[in-house]
Design a protein around this motif. Structure first.
Motif, PDB file in Angstrom:
ATOM      1  N   UNK A   7     118.985  67.485  12.432  1.00 53.20           N
ATOM      2  CA  UNK A   7     120.070  66.685  11.840  1.00 53.20           C
ATOM      3  C   UNK A   7     120.280  67.180  10.418  1.00 53.20           C
ATOM      4  N   UNK A   8     121.522  67.584  10.138  1.00 53.95           N
ATOM      5  CA  UNK A   8     121.852  68.131   8.830  1.00 53.95           C
ATOM      6  C   UNK A   8     122.951  67.254   8.231  1.00 53.95           C
ATOM      7  N   UNK A   9     122.702  66.752   7.028  1.00 58.26           N
ATOM      8  CA  UNK A   9     123.699  65.885   6.383  1.00 58.26           C
ATOM      9  C   UNK A   9     124.388  66.641   5.263  1.00 58.26           C
ATOM     10  N   UNK A  10     125.693  66.741   5.351  1.00 60.67           N
ATOM     11  CA  UNK A  10     126.485  67.288   4.249  1.00 60.67           C
ATOM     12  C   UNK A  10     127.193  66.135   3.552  1.00 60.67           C
ATOM     13  N   UNK A  11     127.348  66.258   2.249  1.00 60.64           N
ATOM     14  CA  UNK A  11     128.093  65.240   1.504  1.00 60.64           C
ATOM     15  C   UNK A  11     129.496  65.742   1.230  1.00 60.64           C
TER      16      UNK A  11
END
Lengths: 491, 491
Positions: free
Chosen positions: B243-247
């Motif tokens: 799981x990769x979170x970008x803002x």
């Protein structure tokens, strides 16, 4: 200095800083006029709701569908088709709606939401909405006291029972398990538990291999011997008993588990005891409810939904816990951009003790009706609902063809046609009974399965439901029974 | 026949079935009168909000506290002390509130909540509230299209960004991991990610050992080389990138990660790419926002909060996903007491694709302002906010003592006093600057830490904030800079 790329790109005249587009800032006089329109709609709805019948479910009106879909250009109030969009579909607020767990819909709740959203204070931390949070805190303490929870108990509002049940699982995990023991954890829930318990466990990172579904007795209560055996088996197999769910009012038949016995087992095995009292919890305000739910205050956590038998508008659940510090341990995450006014007053800072940071304030929905009508009005109304369910059972019991089990009757009366000797035929007949009653259109009842048998289920739980509505249902039921048994006899 | 234990026990006359207590059923004329009272309150609030100044935070009025706490006996409207309870505390709806991410508070949202709660249709499954669910569906499709998501994308409304971020982690886990691989999963989030990402991971059953906090570049964007190295390291160590979170708009400075680059890495490593666009996502309606967030539509999921820069009342978030079937896989649990009208129309059945079963309908909050004012009114207002932030930056840049970094400016202008050579002294001076500006009471700004340095943060994001309010802030800032630098020079 300022770039107006959009105006070049789209050809639409853009506002400049001296002349901003103010069309989002509806003036107050205009807003009052729109509220009048809304009140006209609600007035018509309020009249219809007491007079109308249940039409079969209709496809949405084409113009209303079009209005719902077209989002680009400004429209006038009359173009919105709000009547169709707001009032079509199954009406669980009708006094004749005695199926499932009916809705509430106290108009004072809607007034609460108008005020809450109108002032739009941020109720995540105390400085944002101190008054609205004082109201939430006092309502939570009031509910804790009602359940007989110990001094120091507290809680937090959620959008409903599913999130309250989920929060309970997460809180128990953080407070009772480590990363090492979590994989061996066991969750105990009966086959009559609400499905949101399984959903909650999955959302909290558990798998179905962690969940034990326990059988229930003839009344739909957790089978205690099965629970005892399972606990012993699990400990012997090096699994970790962790979370035990008791129901105080099952969804199907209103059964209440033996809470003191489950409490003792939970203590013996170091398990968290969670009681799901989502729809029936408010009956603890009555003598009969207190008696049925004796011992509930000893639980580690309790789910209760004000939008069920406190009749607020949808969107109001609560999780009550014996120790609010367990909530903080589960949900608090430091962030330098958030203030935290007073660490001792956890209930005044919901974002520290719940899954949500931004949220809508939920207190006024319940507080306004409670303050304006008084606590006794709720007690009286709850007692009336218990009386109505008892009256229905006592009226139906003498009907020869009907089987009316002597179940807890926390506002639900169940009955069935046909013989236990041929369950498939009996279930078919009972389904025909339900359908025949509902065909009339004045009342709606539902069905409930317990241990393979289908029961018709009459739940006069809506606050607007009175004797005349139940009388209509009972007349329709006895008439349908006569018709169906005659058909069976002559077929 | 009927037991009246309560009346015996409490000495209070109980209703009988012939004469029920009807005090919860406020008649419609009375309700209209109460709504008038509420409108008077909102009218005064609406006047004050444009004229008032920010008083320091005050303890709650004692009479209001008493009213909040006393829940037993019926009270009159004037006894409720609603003005104090509803309007005390920090006012993020004031046009001078440029701190943090301001609230919205479009009055039409409150009208939506009045209607929604007034008709109280259950919006968990289509048959309960078909019109209100058609509205939610169309708003979700409208947002998907705005972000450039592919055909077939969909989503669901939540109460806010925290629950949307949580839902994303759970959905990704169910769809990408097995019970066997979950313990080796890795979640990637930058040190500028919103804290709800960490909270979401913990709620979904992950531990801090699963979460990698990535460093950020000078603009506050995820350091791509660090991400690449970490991915390679994790795979080499038999961990599972998951799981990769970008803002897209960080909370502190509005930074937008390199979305196409992160997308490529996510695809290469079989990771779910989630973009947290909670507060800044709505700027995608403008050319500048679309340019800043290029590639966002390729994400697996996106969080956006209508209660932030669409300015609805609190309680409105949304999770958009490329494949709505992933939501169903994560949240659907069978229950025989629930109907499910049409399995093909997932967005019309929110309880099947979200954590909630019972919930409040959330569409009208956004739909009413959008329908009545039109889409272009939102575009114009968003462009004005971008212009205001740019104007603030260009006005402050020539002030010699100030450092005004050339940051993304998605509606946030940051600036600092003091030299990088002595960060502690510079941070102290910048904090003094913030405090001095806020002392005046007409505007409020906040601070933001990035890589140890404190910046003052001016966010003219409230829809009511126009040039005159920013001009006041800029005058106060330049005046405070002069005062503070003179003090430093003469000390």
């Amino acid at each position: 200095m300022l770039s107006f790329l959009n105006s070049v790109a789209t050809g639409i005249a853009m506002p400049d800083l001296e002349h901003p587009d103010l069309s989002l800032e509806t003036g107050f006089p205009d807003f009052s006029a729109l509220v009048s329109h809304a009140l006209t709609l609600l007035g018509r709805y309020n009249d219809d709701i007491r007079q109308g019948s249940f039409a079969p479910f209709q496809p949405m009106d084409a113009e209303a569908l079009q209005s719902a879909a077209e989002l680009g250009l400004p429209a006038g109030w009359d173009d919105l088709k709000l009547w169709d969009l707001c009032t079509q579909g199954v009406n669980a607020n009708h006094p004749g709606y005695m199926a499932d767990i009916p809705g509430g819909g106290l108009l004072l709740s809607a007034l609460g939401d108008l005020l809450t959203s109108g002032v739009n204070r941020w109720p995540g931390l105390y400085p944002g909405a101190p008054g609205l949070l004082e109201i939430e805190k006092n309502l939570l303490l009031w509910m804790c006291s009602m359940f007989g929870m110990p001094e120091g108990a507290g809680g937090v509002f959620t959008s409903g029972g599913s999130l309250a049940n989920f929060s309970a699982v997460h809180v128990a995990r953080v407070n009772l398990l480590s990363e090492q023991t979590a994989s061996r954890a066991v969750i105990y829930a009966s086959d009559q538990c609400h499905h949101s318990v399984v959903k909650a466990a999955r959302m909290a990172g558990f798998y179905d291999s962690h969940i034990v579904s326990l059988p229930t007795d003839a009344l739909g209560r957790t089978d205690l011997q099965a629970l005892r055996d399972q606990l012993a088996t699990d400990v012997a197999a090096d699994r970790v008993p962790f979370f035990m769910v008791a129901s105080a009012g099952t969804t199907r038949t209103g059964a209440v588990d033996d809470l003191p016995a489950m409490r003792r087992l939970a203590v013996d095995y170091g398990c968290w005891l969670h009681v799901d009292a989502a729809w029936a919890g408010s009956f603890v305000m009555t003598e009969r409810g207190r008696s049925a739910m004796a011992g509930i205050g000893e639980a580690d956590s309790i789910t209760i939904d004000p939008h069920k038998a406190f009749w607020t508008a949808w969107g109001s659940g609560a999780l009550l816990v014996k120790q609010p510090a367990t909530l903080k341990a589960a949900f608090d995450v430091d962030a330098d951009y958030l203030p935290f006014a007073d660490a001792d007053e956890l209930m005044l800072n919901p974002s520290v003790i719940s899954p949500e940071l931004s949220r809508n304030a939920r207190g006024l929905q319940l507080w306004l009706p409670l303050k304006l009508a008084g606590e006794q009005a709720f007690v009286n109304c709850l007692n009336e609902k218990l009386d109505l369910a008892e009256w229905a059972a006592e009226t139906l019991r003498p009907v020869p063809a009907l089987s009316v089990p002597d179940w807890p009757l926390l506002g639900i009366c169940c009955f069935a046609l046909g013989s236990e000797a041929d369950v498939a035929a009996a279930n078919h007949l009972t389904q025909q009974l339900i359908d025949t009653v509902n065909e009339d259109g004045r009342v709606v009842i539902s069905g409930a399965h317990l241990h393979g048998r289908l029961y018709a289920r009459l739940a006069p739980l809506q606050f607007k439901t009175h004797k005349e509505h139940v009388a209509t249902a009972l007349a329709l039921i006895t008439q349908a029974v006569e018709q169906l048994t005659t058909e069976v006899a002559t077929s």
